[in-house]
Design a protein around this motif. Structure first.
Motif, PDB file in Angstrom:
ATOM      1  N   ARG A   1       0.631   6.662  -6.852  1.00 22.91           N
ATOM      2  CA  ARG A   1      -0.568   7.475  -7.118  1.00 22.91           C
ATOM      3  C   ARG A   1      -0.359   8.951  -6.796  1.00 22.91           C
ATOM      4  O   ARG A   1      -1.067   9.808  -7.306  1.00 22.91           O
ATOM      5  CB  ARG A   1      -1.758   6.922  -6.329  1.00 22.91           C
ATOM      6  CG  ARG A   1      -2.171   5.532  -6.841  1.00 22.91           C
ATOM      7  CD  ARG A   1      -3.431   5.051  -6.208  1.00 22.91           C
ATOM      8  NE  ARG A   1      -4.589   5.708  -6.800  1.00 22.91           N
ATOM      9  CZ  ARG A   1      -5.632   6.121  -6.107  1.00 22.91           C
ATOM     10  NH1 ARG A   1      -5.671   5.963  -4.806  1.00 22.91           N
ATOM     11  NH2 ARG A   1      -6.649   6.689  -6.719  1.00 22.91           N
ATOM     12  N   SER A   2       0.638   9.241  -5.949  1.00 25.91           N
ATOM     13  CA  SER A   2       0.904  10.661  -5.656  1.00 25.91           C
ATOM     14  C   SER A   2       1.657  11.319  -6.827  1.00 25.91           C
ATOM     15  O   SER A   2       1.737  12.533  -6.918  1.00 25.91           O
ATOM     16  CB  SER A   2       1.685  10.823  -4.351  1.00 25.91           C
ATOM     17  OG  SER A   2       2.985  10.329  -4.520  1.00 25.91           O
TER      18      SER A   2
ATOM     19  N   SER B   1       0.842  -1.211   0.000  1.00 28.35           N
ATOM     20  CA  SER B   1       0.000   0.000   0.000  1.00 28.35           C
ATOM     21  C   SER B   1       0.871   1.253   0.000  1.00 28.35           C
ATOM     22  O   SER B   1       0.503   2.277  -0.588  1.00 28.35           O
ATOM     23  CB  SER B   1      -0.984   0.000   1.164  1.00 28.35           C
ATOM     24  OG  SER B   1      -0.266  -0.051   2.362  1.00 28.35           O
ATOM     25  N   GLN B   2       2.053   1.166   0.611  1.00 31.93           N
ATOM     26  CA  GLN B   2       2.945   2.346   0.601  1.00 31.93           C
ATOM     27  C   GLN B   2       3.432   2.638  -0.833  1.00 31.93           C
ATOM     28  O   GLN B   2       3.487   3.784  -1.256  1.00 31.93           O
ATOM     29  CB  GLN B   2       4.149   2.124   1.500  1.00 31.93           C
ATOM     30  CG  GLN B   2       3.778   2.047   2.970  1.00 31.93           C
ATOM     31  CD  GLN B   2       4.994   2.093   3.879  1.00 31.93           C
ATOM     32  OE1 GLN B   2       5.828   2.984   3.785  1.00 31.93           O
ATOM     33  NE2 GLN B   2       5.104   1.139   4.779  1.00 31.93           N
TER      34      GLN B   2
ATOM     35  N   GLU C   1       0.567   4.084  -2.894  1.00 30.87           N
ATOM     36  CA  GLU C   1       0.307   5.508  -2.601  1.00 30.87           C
ATOM     37  C   GLU C   1       1.380   6.409  -3.205  1.00 30.87           C
ATOM     38  O   GLU C   1       1.093   7.485  -3.719  1.00 30.87           O
ATOM     39  CB  GLU C   1       0.206   5.736  -1.080  1.00 30.87           C
ATOM     40  CG  GLU C   1      -1.093   5.236  -0.472  1.00 30.87           C
ATOM     41  CD  GLU C   1      -2.325   5.491  -1.345  1.00 30.87           C
ATOM     42  OE1 GLU C   1      -2.526   6.638  -1.797  1.00 30.87           O
ATOM     43  OE2 GLU C   1      -3.089   4.543  -1.609  1.00 30.87           O
ATOM     44  N   THR C   2       2.653   5.958  -3.155  1.00 35.82           N
ATOM     45  CA  THR C   2       3.734   6.750  -3.759  1.00 35.82           C
ATOM     46  C   THR C   2       3.486   6.912  -5.250  1.00 35.82           C
ATOM     47  O   THR C   2       3.574   8.006  -5.802  1.00 35.82           O
ATOM     48  CB  THR C   2       5.106   6.058  -3.538  1.00 35.82           C
ATOM     49  OG1 THR C   2       5.264   5.813  -2.145  1.00 35.82           O
ATOM     50  CG2 THR C   2       6.259   6.918  -4.035  1.00 35.82           C
TER      51      THR C   2
ATOM     52  N   ARG D   1      -6.399   2.723  -8.164  1.00 35.80           N
ATOM     53  CA  ARG D   1      -5.738   1.885  -7.169  1.00 35.80           C
ATOM     54  C   ARG D   1      -5.489   0.472  -7.737  1.00 35.80           C
ATOM     55  O   ARG D   1      -4.448  -0.124  -7.513  1.00 35.80           O
ATOM     56  CB  ARG D   1      -6.641   1.802  -5.942  1.00 35.80           C
ATOM     57  CG  ARG D   1      -5.909   1.597  -4.642  1.00 35.80           C
ATOM     58  CD  ARG D   1      -6.849   1.754  -3.473  1.00 35.80           C
ATOM     59  NE  ARG D   1      -7.220   3.139  -3.241  1.00 35.80           N
ATOM     60  CZ  ARG D   1      -6.479   4.009  -2.559  1.00 35.80           C
ATOM     61  NH1 ARG D   1      -5.332   3.639  -2.054  1.00 35.80           N
ATOM     62  NH2 ARG D   1      -6.889   5.241  -2.388  1.00 35.80           N
TER      63      ARG D   1
END
Ligand SMILES: Nc1ncnc2c1ncn2[C@@H]1O[C@H](COP(=O)(O)OP(=O)(O)OP(=O)(O)O)[C@@H](O)[C@H]1O
Length: 273
Positions: free
Chosen positions: A116-117, A109-110, A113-114, A123
Motif C-alpha cells: 500500500r505504500s 500486515s507488513q 503495508e509495503t 486493504r
C-alpha cells in the motif's frame, strides 16, 4: 535502438587506493531478459550486484566506471535517489533474509503495508493479493499471513520476503544466491514462480550464482567471472556448447551429467508426494 535497462561500463571497485576487487566489469541487461553472473566464491559477483545500488561495504569504493539504469546514470544519483529505486524499480533478493521483516508485526500486515505504500489499493484488495502470492510460493498462505516472523522457518520467511518484493512488480530483479538457503524443491518452486512473474511483467532478472546448471536452465545470457574480471560472456547456448576460455571449459566439465528430463521428472515426482 532501445536503451538497455541496466548497463555497467568499465566498473572498477577496490579497497580505497590499494587492492582492486573488480576490474573493468561490463554487463548489460535488456528489459525482460534473464542474465546470470557465474563464478566461484570470491570472484566478484556480489560486489558487482552491490555496486549497482551503491551498497558497497564500508572501506570499498567505486574507483571508476559508469552504471546506468533506464538511461540514467546511477553513479550520479544521491543515496536517497538510489534508495527510492530500490524496492519499486529494482528488487534485491539475497541469501540473508533475516532483516526482511520487523519481528513485532505479523508478516501479512507488513506485506500489505509495503504494497500500500507503493500502490493506491484498499486493504482488502491488498490482503487478497498477498494471500495469492504466498500461495503461489507454495506456502500455507493464511497461516503465514497471520504469523509473526519467529513463528516461521527460515525458508518460509525467505519465500514470504520474495513474494513481497514481486508484488511491487520491479523492472529489475537481482537474485544474489536467492535460493541457496532453500531445499531443492522449494528453490525450484520459487524460481519457477519468478519466471511466471517475469513473463507477466517483462521484468529483467540478474542471477548471481555459482550454479551453472541453474544458469543454463534459466538464463538467456551468461557472464563468467573470475578474480574480479569477466573472462567470457555470451548466450547461454554458446557458453554451454562452445566455451572459449579454459576456465569456462573447466566449469562445464565440473557439471554432473544428469539428463535434464529425468532430473525434472524426479523433482516433480517428489514435489507431488
Ligand atoms: N568488505 C570487504 N573488504 C575487503 N574485501 C572484500 C570485502 N567484501 C568482499 N571482498 C573481497 O572481494 C572479492 C569479491 O567478493 P564477492 O563477495 O563479490 O564474491 P562472490 O563472487 O559474490 O563470492 P560468494 O559466491 O562467496 O558470495 C573477494 O575476494 C572478497 O574477499
Amino acid at each position: 535502438m532501445s536503451t538497455a535497462l541496466l548497463k555497467i561500463e568499465n566498473l572498477v571497485v577496490g579497497v580505497s587506493n590499494k587492492q582492486t576487487l573488480l576490474n573493468k566489469i561490463n554487463v548489460c541487461l535488456n528489459r525482460g531478459e534473464t542474465v546470470a553472473l557465474i563464478g566461484e566464491s570470491g570472484s566478484g559477483k556480489s560486489l558487482t550486484a552491490k555496486s549497482i545500488m551503491g551498497l558497497l561495504p564500508q572501506g570499498l569504493i567505486q574507483r571508476s566506471g559508469k552504471i546506468t539504469f533506464k538511461g540514467e546514470s546511477m553513479s550520479e544519483m544521491t543515496l536517497k535517489e538510489k534508495r527510492g529505486l530500490l524496492g519499486k524499480e529494482i528488487a534485491l533478493i539475497h541469501q540473508d533474509y533475516r532483516g526482511s521483516f520487523t519481528p513485532y508485526l505479523k508478516v501479512g500486515s507488513q506485506i500489505v503495508e509495503t504494497l500500500r505504500s507503493h500502490e493506491k489499493i484498499s486493504r482488502k484488495r491488498a490482503k487478497d493479493q498477498v494471500l495469492f502470492v504466498l500461495d503461489q510460493m507454495n506456502l500455507p498462505a493464511k497461516r503465514v499471513y497471520h504469523s509473526y516472523p519467529f513463528q516461521l522457518s527460515g525458508g518460509q520467511i525467505q519465500r514470504a520476503a520474495i513474494a513481497c518484493m514481486m508484488l511491487l512488480k520491479p523492472s529489475l530483479l537481482i537474485c544474489d544466491e536467492a535460493t541457496s538457503a532453500l531445499d531443492m524443491i522449494s528453490g525450484e518452486i520459487v524460481l519457477d514462480y519468478l519466471e511466471r512473474v517475469q513473463k507477466q511483467t517483462n521484468c529483467a532478472v540478474l542471477y548471481i550464482t555459482h550454479d551453472l546448471t541453474q544458469a543454463y536452465k534459466r538464463a538467456d545470457y551468461i557472464y563468467i567471472m573470475n578474480e574480479g574480471t569477466v573472462l567470457e560472456e555470451g548466450p547461454s547456448s554458446k557458453i554451454k556448447e562452445s566455451p572459449q576460455h579454459h576456465y569456462t571449459k573447466q566449469l562445464n566439465s565440473a557439471i554432473l551429467p544428469l539428463p535434464p528430463n529425468e532430473t525434472e521428472h524426479n523433482i516433480r515426482s517428489v514435489g507431488n508426494l
